[in-house]
Scaffold this active site. Structure first.
Site, short mmCIF file in Angstrom:
data_model
loop_
_atom_site.label_atom_id
_atom_site.label_comp_id
_atom_site.label_asym_id
_atom_site.label_seq_id
_atom_site.Cartn_x
_atom_site.Cartn_y
_atom_site.Cartn_z
N GLU A 103 0.70 -1.30 -0.57
CA GLU A 103 -0.33 -0.12 -0.37
C GLU A 103 0.77 1.28 -0.37
O GLU A 103 1.41 1.32 1.13
CB GLU A 103 -0.95 0.00 1.49
N ASP A 108 -2.71 -2.28 -3.55
CA ASP A 108 -4.28 -2.49 -3.86
C ASP A 108 -3.81 -0.90 -4.68
O ASP A 108 -4.95 -0.87 -5.32
CB ASP A 108 -4.37 -2.44 -2.74
N ASP A 109 -2.32 -0.23 -4.61
CA ASP A 109 -3.09 0.93 -5.59
C ASP A 109 -2.57 0.85 -7.13
O ASP A 109 -3.55 1.39 -8.03
CB ASP A 109 -1.91 1.51 -5.51
N ASN A 157 -6.76 11.38 -4.97
CA ASN A 157 -6.84 11.90 -3.07
C ASN A 157 -5.86 12.21 -2.79
O ASN A 157 -4.87 12.32 -3.24
CB ASN A 157 -6.71 10.53 -2.25
P1 NAD Z 1 1.91 7.67 -8.78
O1 NAD Z 1 2.75 8.58 -7.88
O2 NAD Z 1 2.35 6.41 -8.52
O3 NAD Z 1 1.22 8.28 -9.92
C1 NAD Z 1 1.06 9.96 -10.05
C2 NAD Z 1 1.92 9.82 -11.91
O4 NAD Z 1 0.66 11.34 -11.61
C3 NAD Z 1 2.34 10.14 -12.35
O5 NAD Z 1 3.03 9.21 -13.25
C4 NAD Z 1 3.53 11.39 -12.64
O6 NAD Z 1 4.05 11.76 -13.40
C5 NAD Z 1 1.71 12.06 -13.06
N1 NAD Z 1 1.85 13.69 -12.47
C6 NAD Z 1 2.29 14.46 -11.55
N2 NAD Z 1 2.36 15.94 -12.12
C7 NAD Z 1 1.82 15.31 -13.22
C8 NAD Z 1 1.11 17.17 -14.16
N3 NAD Z 1 1.04 17.55 -13.42
N4 NAD Z 1 0.52 16.50 -14.81
C9 NAD Z 1 -0.29 14.87 -15.46
N5 NAD Z 1 0.87 14.11 -14.77
C10 NAD Z 1 1.19 14.31 -13.48
O7 NAD Z 1 0.07 7.48 -7.45
P2 NAD Z 1 -0.78 6.10 -8.25
O8 NAD Z 1 -0.21 5.45 -7.14
O9 NAD Z 1 -1.34 6.23 -9.30
O10 NAD Z 1 -1.62 7.70 -7.63
C11 NAD Z 1 -2.26 8.56 -8.32
C12 NAD Z 1 -3.05 9.52 -7.26
O11 NAD Z 1 -4.30 8.17 -7.79
C13 NAD Z 1 -3.48 9.85 -5.94
O12 NAD Z 1 -3.51 10.95 -5.63
C14 NAD Z 1 -3.77 8.79 -5.31
O13 NAD Z 1 -4.74 9.13 -3.98
C15 NAD Z 1 -5.01 8.32 -6.40
N6 NAD Z 1 -5.47 6.56 -6.25
C16 NAD Z 1 -7.34 7.03 -5.96
C17 NAD Z 1 -7.34 5.96 -6.19
C18 NAD Z 1 -9.34 5.37 -5.79
O14 NAD Z 1 -9.24 6.07 -6.10
N7 NAD Z 1 -9.83 4.62 -5.98
C19 NAD Z 1 -6.91 4.55 -5.80
C20 NAD Z 1 -5.36 4.70 -6.08
C21 NAD Z 1 -4.81 6.06 -6.01
#
Ligand code: NAD
Length: 557
Positions: free
Chosen positions: A250, A273-274, A413
């Site tokens: 996680e 999970d992510d 989030n």
């Molecule tokens: P991560 O760090 O793996 O990925 C984030 C991505 O965003 C990276 O690829 C990065 O390059 C990109 N990014 C950063 N700045 C950017 C910009 N200005 N323009 C475009 N892209 C940009 O994180 P993750 O695990 O993929 O999670 C991302 C988001 O999704 C978090 O906020 C997390 O809370 C959310 N999330 C939501 C759920 C859900 O709602 N069920 C589940 C998992 C993750």
């Protein structure tokens, strides 16, 4: 803890070890507070230690709710619930289970994000296990310090990418604790079977390193071989001390999340999970949305804002769903596009991270998300880049021009990171957006219509997947299990939900949904020959029988 305390009445006389008096009132797994009966008070040395009135659990719930609603800030409410969990576990779960819409945003997103940021400042009492960079060579013995031998599910974080909030180091412990509370609340996994772990290998967050109240290891993060060796030792130890335990990763940062999952997914029961849970809940949301648009999967083009764990995991599962409908894999991959901080992810780009490559298609460079929407004409936009406001008015209006019913998922989030709000999505699309979010948004009225947006909440998926996997002692957690979980979740959405804009069922139905998912996952485990038990005659009853109910057990017959 003897097995009989896993939710059943104690047979016969109380064992010698059973705590009495104050020790009983201080044991959250046994304490009933003012609900101890007159006879229990008599036999267990509690007389005089409690006010005379014997409460029902319903009265206690009412008292908790009255206090909870009097408290102003979400963080104070979080602290209040945490103290309840530390005092009286059954009451805590009963309150959560009966009031999921009110309680889940406090024990998990968005409030858990604030709680993690403040963790060292609001810390009251220990919960979970800390495996740190200083425990090399001793991890198995450290795991043996856990007081319960029958841990079945571990949620572990290294705190490097907590929600959309970045590196919070050991403060990330709030995440495994919160996720495991959801396992119990949403799928009835017994609290004793849940083990939260903080894999504390340091932090690169300067403000935490300088914070005198920070509780984690004060060093910069372990990297490279040192990190991998400690992770290998930890995972070996989990299987040695708790054979067959399911490990859920996680909130690891990209560079470790994909590698660790890849390295261990075929070695022990584990998942991220992510990556995988998010994928399944999002696929379920898409399947629900397609019930409204009445268009098949093969007509969809998905554009992601973000190209990290969530985006890649979701895209992989969408591709699997397209392939399951008969599309060639290469063609299916071209239905998923990603925009990251450097613009559209395209084939010609230099220094492309490994996980982005399958989605780097031939295309001229495109700088902005809006231009990418214009160029690719997606049917769905999925925000997982933690860039608030990225789904601007122009983006939503363009999506609405291109699609009768645009699919708009603002999944980042916490709420402060959402790509747009529910109100913006509905208002800018003239009520046409099929919207889901990562953090909760309240129902709203717009132009005489009531919209009830629902969260693409991983809690619809991972508790059921975990329950199903451990119920049949699955030796692996597979993509097939997440695919079936997504389909079952979409099937549970009623037409009445869709009519009000809800792409997911009400959270109040989450236990029913989890039980259905668990059965489907268990069936996959048998079909893929991964189950560790003989298939029970009635799998549904088998799964149901393992679910925890937060009612009090009578201790004295
Ligand atoms: P991560 O760090 O793996 O990925 C984030 C991505 O965003 C990276 O690829 C990065 O390059 C990109 N990014 C950063 N700045 C950017 C910009 N200005 N323009 C475009 N892209 C940009 O994180 P993750 O695990 O993929 O999670 C991302 C988001 O999704 C978090 O906020 C997390 O809370 C959310 N999330 C939501 C759920 C859900 O709602 N069920 C589940 C998992 C993750």
């Amino acid at each position: 803890m003897p097995q009989q305390l896993l939710g059943e009445a104690l047979p016969g006389p109380l064992p010698e070890w059973f705590p009495r008096g104050m020790a009983l009132l201080r044991d959250p797994s046994l304490n009933k507070g003012s609900a101890f009966t007159a006879r229990e008070r008599d036999v267990l040395g509690l007389s005089g230690l409690l006010p005379p009135h014997v409460s029902t659990q319903e009265e206690q719930v009412a008292r908790v709710l009255e206090n909870f609603r009097r408290v102003d800030t979400p963080l104070e409410r979080f602290i209040m619930l945490q103290s309840l969990q530390d005092r009286n576990e059954a009451l805590f779960y009963r309150v959560i289970m009966e009031n999921p819409d009110e309680m889940m945003p406090v024990i998990y997103t968005p409030t858990v994000g604030v709680a993690c940021q403040q963790y060292g400042h609001i810390y009251r009492s220990p919960r979970g296990l800390y495996v740190s960079a200083e425990n090399r060579g001793q991890v198995a013995s450290l795991l043996r310090n856990w007081p319960y031998r029958d841990a079945r599910i571990i949620v572990v974080t290294d705190g490097e990418r907590i929600l959309g909030l970045g590196d919070l180091g050991a403060n990330g412990m709030g995440i495994p604790i919160g996720k495991l509370a959801l396992y119990t609340a949403c799928a009835g996994v017994h609290p004793r079977r849940c083990l939260p772990v903080m894999f504390d290998i340091g932090t690169n967050n300067e403000s935490l390193l300088e914070d005198p109240l920070y509780l984690g290891l004060r060093r910069r993060r372990l990297t490279g071989a040192e990190y991998d060796e400690l992770m290998a030792e930890f995972l070996d130890a989990t299987q040695e001390v708790f054979p067959g335990v399911l490990v859920q990763f996680e909130d690891f940062a990209n560079h470790n999340a994909f590698r660790v999952l890849q390295a261990y997914r075929d070695c022990c029961p584990c998942f991220n999970d992510d990556i995988q849970g998010t994928a399944a809940v999002t696929l379920a949301g898409v399947l629900s949305a397609l019930r409204v648009t009445n268009r098949p999967m093969r007509d969809q083009t998905f554009l992601f804002l973000g190209a990290g764990e969530a985006a890649t995991g979701i895209a992989d599962l969408l591709v699997s769903a397209l392939v399951a409908e008969g599309m060639e894999e290469a063609a299916a991959r071209r239905r998923a596009w990603m925009v990251d901080s450097r613009g559209l992810v395209v084939r010609g780009r230099l220094a492309l991270a490994e996980h982005k490559r399958p989605y780097a298609h031939e295309h001229p460079p495109v700088d902005s998300f809006l231009e990418a929407v214009e160029a690719l004409r997606p049917t769905a936009i999925i925000g997982v880049g933690a860039v608030p406001g990225a789904f601007s008015r122009e983006v939503i209006e363009t999506m609405t021009r291109l699609n009768d019913r645009p699919i708009v998922f603002a999944l980042s989030n916490p709420t402060s990171r959402a790509e747009c709000t529910a109100e913006q999505a509905y208002a800018w699309s003239g009520g046409q957006a099929l919207f889901a979010s990562g953090s909760p948004f309240d129902p709203l009225d717009l132009d005489g219509r009531r919209f009830v947006p629902r969260q693409g909440n991983n809690s619809y998926i991972f508790p059921g997947v975990g329950l199903g996997a451990v119920a049949v002692q699955a030796s692996r957690v597979t993509d097939g299990m997440f695919m079936v979980a997504a389909r079952v979740l979409a099937e549970t959405v009623h037409d009445a939900d869709l009519a009000q804009g809800s792409l997911f069922p009400a959270l109040s139905r989450v236990r029913e949904v989890s039980a259905r998912i668990a059965v489907a996952v268990a069936e996959v485990a048998f079909a893929e020959e991964l189950a560790g038990i003989e298939c029970p005659a009635d799998l549904g009853a088998w799964v149901e029988a393992q679910m925890y109910h937060p009612e009090y057990v009578s201790y004295v017959g």
